[in-house]
Write an enzyme that holds these catalytic residues in place. Sequence first.
Site: not given
Length: 449
Positions: A101, A242
């Site tokens: 992530s 992200d």
Amino acid sequence: MRKLFGTDGIRAVAGEAPLDRKTIFAVGVALAHHVAKAGEQPKIILGMDTRESSEWIAATITAGLRKGGATVESAGVITTPAIAFLTRSHGFSAGIVISASHNPWQDNGIKVFGPDGYKLPDATELAIEDEIFRQLATNHVETADDAAAPAVEESDRAEYVRSLLAAVDGLSLDGKRIVIDCANGAASSVAPQLFAGLGGEVRIRNASPDGRNINVDCGATKPEVVAKYVLEDKADIGITFDGDADRAMFADENGRVINGDAVMLLAARDLQERGLLHENTVVATTMSNMGLEAALKRSGIRMLRAPVGDKYVLQQMQETKASLGGEQSGHILFTGRSTTGDGLLTALLLLDIVHRSGKSLAGLAADLKTFPQVIVNVKVREKKPLESIHTVATAIQDAEKALLDSGRVVIRYSGTEALARVMIEAEDETVMRHHADAIANAIRAELGV
């Protein structure tokens, strides 16, 4: 107590335990066993982000899955929510995403979705952990040094893009200039295709991944970057994702950052106006600003708080039948739209709200007045219960007494990194920073790296 799975799967430095080859292989075997149904061969779909380690991790876990009796399909570089969608829509036994992530490129991780497209329950993760450790204890786990990832099914990405466009039928960006920051991550493979047919002028930034530039000075953890792009390009809206694009942050035409709290406010009001906000309730987390709670209350909307982590937001949404939930960090969940946070879907839905309103993003979010808030991250060598450390507990108690009626104190460990997070909100910024520093210094003295 879980030892491998955090709030968002397994995450660590790639190549180091628990993301060494032996453990990854064992994860694949254990997962194949736990998702298998009697008399059926489990089918797994796999996706990854752009880190240089993602390819060998995908190959290693594929070898483990096949050892466990599963067949594996790869969607290649693709977003986390795309795997959740494909898992559910194609009836896969599970979906796996290789991604860390928002973490630095040196890290990586393994996220798992069940056949319903939702993240696995804690109890299932614990059961899988038990088998992983049993396998590792036998010393018969293979390392699969020469394993190869399966061939990529190119149609998966196109199908996901079509599903996103179907969610905002009629959306037009004509007359708008949009800047999109892909964080050199998974959105780089999807966003250009997604926005190509929506009209307007779309400028794509940070969509040239090299394996090591994911999240580097860009992306949703640095929304001020896309805010700068908006001012430079005289754009109407900035969007930033992200590394695996399960969350999004925004910037308005004035270069002001629009975070997840503001997105929830705009989405809640839009759903309420259309009679789609069930019982006028929104689920946020302990990190959402008191200003959001106050703004929602002015619109007759109740805000509930869940623990940090979109899986816990989702759990409370399911319990309360809430239509909307999310996190300040940009994970937004829409009941019936997606089974997990989806940054690209959130972006489209926010653009649709702006389009239908005829207002600017700044105008829509103008009345969200946030309390001053500070978040201090402290690197820790271990996650010892903070209430058991006298100096830390005393500093927290002092802050809570001082801010009893005029602020909030939230101290927690990150579920994905070796960090303690100190979050304080207060009407008085000087008092807020004093107590944040006092607590952070106490943690640093006792547990700091």
